[in-house]
Design an enzyme around this catalytic site. Structure first.
Site, PDB file in Angstrom:
ATOM      1  N   LYS A   1       0.788  -1.357  -0.099  1.00 45.15           N
ATOM      2  CA  LYS A   1      -0.021   0.107   0.213  1.00 45.15           C
ATOM      3  C   LYS A   1       0.843   1.352   0.214  1.00 45.15           C
ATOM      4  CE  LYS A   1      -1.732   2.923   2.894  1.00 45.15           C
ATOM      5  NZ  LYS A   1      -1.501   4.000   2.007  1.00 45.15           N
TER       6      LYS A   1
ATOM      7  N   GLU B   1      10.858   1.870   9.981  1.00 37.70           N
ATOM      8  CA  GLU B   1      11.492   2.825   9.973  1.00 37.70           C
ATOM      9  C   GLU B   1      10.979   3.738  10.092  1.00 37.70           C
ATOM     10  OE1 GLU B   1      13.205   5.941   8.043  1.00 37.70           O
ATOM     11  OE2 GLU B   1      13.351   4.852   6.299  1.00 37.70           O
TER      12      GLU B   1
ATOM     13  N   CYS C   1      13.854  11.288   6.573  1.00 36.33           N
ATOM     14  CA  CYS C   1      13.918  10.889   8.127  1.00 36.33           C
ATOM     15  C   CYS C   1      15.348  11.029   8.546  1.00 36.33           C
ATOM     16  CB  CYS C   1      13.595   9.264   8.342  1.00 36.33           C
ATOM     17  SG  CYS C   1      11.930   9.099   7.800  1.00 36.33           S
TER      18      CYS C   1
ATOM     19  N   GLU D   1      11.110  16.490  15.494  1.00 35.59           N
ATOM     20  CA  GLU D   1      11.460  16.198  14.057  1.00 35.59           C
ATOM     21  C   GLU D   1      10.739  17.499  13.121  1.00 35.59           C
ATOM     22  OE1 GLU D   1      10.189  12.781  12.140  1.00 35.59           O
ATOM     23  OE2 GLU D   1      11.890  12.849  10.832  1.00 35.59           O
TER      24      GLU D   1
HETATM   25  C1  SIN Z   1      13.669   8.416   4.486  1.00 32.12           C
HETATM   26  O1  SIN Z   1      14.111   9.664   4.937  1.00 32.12           O
HETATM   27  O2  SIN Z   1      12.717   7.923   4.712  1.00 32.12           O
HETATM   28  C2  SIN Z   1      14.779   7.444   3.994  1.00 32.12           C
HETATM   29  C3  SIN Z   1      16.073   8.376   3.380  1.00 32.12           C
HETATM   30  C4  SIN Z   1      16.970   7.560   2.556  1.00 32.12           C
HETATM   31  O3  SIN Z   1      16.751   6.406   2.128  1.00 32.12           O
HETATM   32  O4  SIN Z   1      17.759   8.206   2.089  1.00 32.12           O
END
Ligand code: SIN
Length: 479
Positions: free
Chosen positions: A172, A247, A281, A381
């Site tokens: 998804k 993640e 992230c 964040e």
């Molecule tokens: C992410 O920000 O979710 C992944 C970033 C990356 O793999 O460079």
């Protein structure tokens, strides 16, 4: 452009016939309508993956590796198409989107290498009456819920290892960026991947996720997204004891020591911080700079940030596209307001930028001096182009500031002293460390975090391991 679910090798609408709009991130203009799927389609997808499981999991690893290589080639051949779709639906600059296609293709090449290496392992035993073996078996049907900031690479990162090991998959994509995933499904179809091996449905995240986690046949779910959603998935996964890879959010520190090459650190800071307009992230979120190079770092960083062109991702030279939604604009505004009220100084940026014919979602790359740990931007964040810069005096103070967060995805350190780099790398409480670099992503390396940033690794052999259920066979040996 594909705009239907991909189930069992066929393009299908939702049972209800309902759809939702996918819009251009820069202008808000409707790009397509895709199925508003829910639990019914989620189960259709599982049924297809279930039917395909025996055939795919018993195919030889080298045959599976050949498919993975074909997919990687196909991604590169369709680079322009994929990049244009990503730029339209998530707003990132076109050259970043093209880079993402290569990054995604690398996951397939890496997984193809690993598929070719998959084998049973014979285990030495101290007992002569036994032969011990460990056999890598696919965990079963796996689910993937992917984010909007890397619509292709995060899908590749989940699909490639799953297929390498022999799992079948239900996917998804994020509601904001499903068109990339559907274009990817078209590629899978075109390379002749057997029907049902990968199934992509668009729609309501909570009913789809719930249907997958309660079914019992989905044995693993890989999710990239917010910590809040990760927590909900953990609760739901408990019912059927589903393995998870999560993640989640990040809050990366970026430490510059006084002996660092400051100009190189600034370039790395700009590249890492403003990738996808700060919506990754792993991007540096808190800059922690030694007091004797502080003024130099702040002024060089602000000067470079100011020069970055803000605009539509499809336009040449643009480095900062739109933020993904109005909430992102509100969040960055709040963080700036809070920081200023606690004594921070806006060195550059601080406001939205008007882009002709577009939504009011573009934010100037912003550098804040005099940042400190009590500010919201040092506690939460940002997911936007905001760089707050604080000062430190001693190494231990820098480490303490860096580790003062429940998140633990990435961290960055800049110094010329190899001993200090090793010492500080070890002490940072995070899953990934960038040493004298601001961009660390690599499909061959174990990507993943600690604490509130989640668990599980994606990439290389570590990513493969997440999809394996090792079977230990202990056979009696007759004397
Ligand atoms: C992410 O920000 O979710 C992944 C970033 C990356 O793999 O460079």
């Amino acid at each position: 452009m594909q705009d239907q679910n991909f189930i069992d090798g066929h393009w299908r609408s939702a049972h209800s016939g309902k759809t939702f709009a996918v819009c251009d991130a820069a202008t808000g203009e409707e790009l397509a309508r895709v199925p508003q799927s829910g639990a019914l389609e989620a189960v259709d997808a599982i049924n297809a993956a279930d039917n395909a499981f025996h055939g795919w999991s018993t195919l030889s690893p080298s045959k599976r590796a050949s498919f993975l290589t074909l997919i990687a080639q196909g991604m590169r051949e369709r680079k322009t198409e994929f990049a244009q779709i990503m730029t339209a639906e998530c707003g990132k600059p076109l050259d970043e989107a093209q880079g993402e296609v290569d990054y995604g293709a690398d996951y397939f090449l890496s997984a193809a290498d690993e598929a070719n290496r998959l084998q049973s392992e014979s285990i030495p035993s101290r007992r002569a009456d036994r032969a011990l073996n460990a056999i890598p078996e696919p965990i079963g049907i796996v689910g993937a819920i992917t984010p909007w900031n890397f619509p292709l690479a995060m899908l590749a990162r989940k699909t490639a290892p799953a297929l390498a090991v022999g799992c079948t998959q239900v996917v998804k994509p994020a509601e904001l960026t499903p068109l990339t995933a559907l274009a990817f499904a078209q590629l899978l179809h075109d390379v002749g991947l057997p029907a049902g091996v990968v199934n992509v449905i668009t729609g309501d995240p909570s009913s789809i996720g719930q249907a997958w986690l309660s079914d019992g046949r989905v044995r693993k779910l890989s999710f990239t997204g917010s910590t809040a959603v990760g927590r909900l998935l953990m609760k739901s996964a408990a019912e059927q004891v589903v393995r998870l890879s999560l993640e989640l959010g990040g809050h990366a520190p970026f430490i510059v020591f006084s002996d660092a090459d400051v100009s190189a650190a600034v370039v790395a800071a700009v590249n890492g911080k403003f990738r996808v307009a700060g919506q990754t992230c792993v991007c540096p979120n808190r800059f922690i700079v030694a007091e004797d190079v502080y003024e130099q770092f702040v002024s060089q960083f602000a000067a470079m940030a100011k020069e970055l062109r803000v605009g539509r991702g499809r336009d040449a030279g643009v480095r900062i596209g739109p933020l993904i939604d109005d909430r992102a604009i509100t969040r960055i505004r709040n963080q700036i307001k809070d920081a200023v009220s606690h004594g921070a100084k806006i060195v550059t940026g601080g406001e939205t930028v008007h882009v002709e014919g577009c939504l009011d979602r573009f934010f100037a790359p912003t550098v804040l001096a005099n940042a400190s740990t009590e500010m919201l931007c040092f506690r939460e964040e940002t997911f936007g182009p905001l760089a707050p810069i604080a000062k430190f005096e001693t190494e231990s103070q820098a480490i303490e500031m860096a580790n003062d967060t429940p998140f633990g995805l990435a961290g960055y350190i800049f110094s010329r002293d190899q001993n200090a780099l090793q010492r500080v790398s070890r002490q940072l409480n995070c899953g990934i460390v960038g040493v004298n670099t601001g961009v660390i992503s690599d499909a061959y390396a174990p990507f993943g975090g600690r604490g509130w940033s989640g668990f599980g690794r994606e990439g290389g052999r570590w990513g493969i391991e997440e999809y394996i259920s090792w079977k230990y066979v202990c056979a009696a040996v007759n004397g």
